[in-house]
Design an enzyme around this catalytic site. Structure first.
Site, PDB file in Angstrom:
ATOM      1  N   SER A 194      33.855  44.246  38.764  1.00 31.94           N
ATOM      2  CA  SER A 194      34.071  42.723  38.508  1.00 31.94           C
ATOM      3  C   SER A 194      32.980  42.155  37.156  1.00 31.94           C
ATOM      4  O   SER A 194      33.217  42.864  36.200  1.00 31.94           O
ATOM      5  CB  SER A 194      33.748  42.085  39.732  1.00 31.94           C
ATOM      6  N   GLU A 297      45.989  41.378  41.677  1.00 32.43           N
ATOM      7  CA  GLU A 297      44.686  40.512  41.249  1.00 32.43           C
ATOM      8  C   GLU A 297      44.617  39.440  40.227  1.00 32.43           C
ATOM      9  O   GLU A 297      45.327  39.856  39.244  1.00 32.43           O
ATOM     10  CB  GLU A 297      43.383  41.307  41.643  1.00 32.43           C
ATOM     11  N   HIS A 327      40.562  42.577  45.260  1.00 39.37           N
ATOM     12  CA  HIS A 327      39.693  42.669  44.314  1.00 39.37           C
ATOM     13  C   HIS A 327      38.695  43.552  44.775  1.00 39.37           C
ATOM     14  O   HIS A 327      38.144  43.393  45.715  1.00 39.37           O
ATOM     15  CB  HIS A 327      39.113  41.140  43.941  1.00 39.37           C
TER      16      HIS A 327
END
Length: 354
Positions: A194, A297, A327
């Site tokens: 991320s 996502e 995610h």
């Protein structure tokens, strides 16, 4: 009156052009097509994934009872306690990576001359080596490497560039230091998820530009690559992303122009600057990069556009996608078959390097 209206229109036109060219950056729609090597998983999600999605609803429900000004502190505590490492065979060694706090994570028989810098996710505002021990321990196992997980400086207490500089410092330190002290590395890798995937991809481009030792390979899990918020999946997958969707649904109602100006004010960098938006940079001459993302996502197109552009620039980048997944589903690997599968792919990718 007419002259006044003409003046207002002119000002708005200038601001519009300024937004397009200064904040948004180039049009990336050319990189929306099929790309690279896809994993090709085409089956319904496991029952374990369904249970995971149900549990995520509890986070949103719990946040509703927390005053908004306390949300960040609550989420930070949650992340640091939600994913405990239950394997006593994994060694954790505190580290000072050139002034950046962190820890070495070593699975049994991990090779200290093979080193991997892990950069945790958490929207640049939360997360820590503690929150990601479950994942860093697995990376140490599948990569047969000593993992250096760093506690880089977070926003809003620190500017965005502070965390970026910490990643650079830690990488330089790791080239000459291992878990047993000062020693050269035989193989070096970098990985992140991320926001940490964003920092990973920003770092490898900076290392190339500085002429410093490049990683033998890099891994980015569901990376955020575009701070201009231009990826179609940010809104297209809002309802299918059970983790990010509930957290960012309110932001999706704010005009993009407002968010862009806010991003610029926060980081003091143009949202399209490659240091915060790696997809807008020169993606040639990069090391082998493996990107994994879920097709459901919000950050799916961030991943796809990055890999597509890197491949077009001649870099060895690969995208592996899974349908339906939450995610950074790899974090839930102890109970999630799809997470175990993804980590096996990562292990094969990293072990193929020296």
């Amino acid at each position: 009156m007419t002259e006044f209206l003409i003046g207002v229109v002119a000002v708005l036109a200038v601001l519009g052009l300024f937004q397009i060219f200064f904040l948004r950056g180039p049009d990336l729609r050319a990189f929306d097509g099929p790309v690279g090597q896809r994993h090709g998983v085409d089956r319904p999600p496991s029952a374990e994934h369904g249970a995971l999605v149900s549990s995520l609803g509890g986070i949103s429900a719990a946040l509703k009872s927390v005053p908004r000004r306390q949300h960040l502190a609550w989420l930070r505590r949650y992340m640091d306690t939600a994913f405990p490492l239950d394997d006593p065979s994994v060694r954790i060694i505190p580290a000072d990576a050139g002034g950046v706090p962190g820890e070495w994570v070593l699975a049994p028989n991990a090779d200290p001359e093979r080193r991997l810098l892990y950069i945790h996710g958490g929207a640049w505002t939360m997360g820590s080596p503690t929150s990601h021990r479950r994942l860093t321990a697995k990376f140490s196992e599948v990569a047969d490497a000593a993992v250096l997980a760093i506690d880089y400086r977070l926003m809003p207490e620190h500017p965005r560039m502070a965390g970026i500089e910490d990643c650079r410092t830690a990488w330089r330190w790791m080239t000459d230091h291992g878990p047993e002290g000062a020693a050269p590395a035989r193989a070096m890798f970098v990985a992140g998820d991320s926001a940490g995937g964003n920092l990973t991809l920003s770092l490898i481009a900076w290392l190339r530009d500085q002429g410093l030792r490049a990683p033998d390979a890099a891994v980015a899990l569901s990376p955020a690559t575009d701070a201009t918020l231009g990826s179609p999946s940010l809104k297209g997958n809002l309802e299918t992303d059970p983790m990010l969707g509930p957290l960012f649904k309110a932001l999706a109602r704010i005009p993009r122009t407002v968010l862009l100006w806010g991003g610029w004010a926060q980081s003091r960098r143009r949202p399209c600057h490659p240091v915060v938006s790696p997809v807008f940079g020169d993606l040639s001459g990069l090391p082998p990069v493996l990107v994994q993302a879920s097709e459901a996502e919000m950050l799916f197109d961030d991943a796809r556009r990055y890999v597509n552009k890197a491949v077009a620039a001649g870099s060895p980048a690969t995208l592996q996608t899974w349908p339906h997944m939450v995610h950074v589903w790899q974090l839930f690997h102890p109970d999630l078959p799809e997470g175990q599968e993804a980590l096996r792919e990562i292990g094969a990718f990293l072990r193929a390097r020296p």
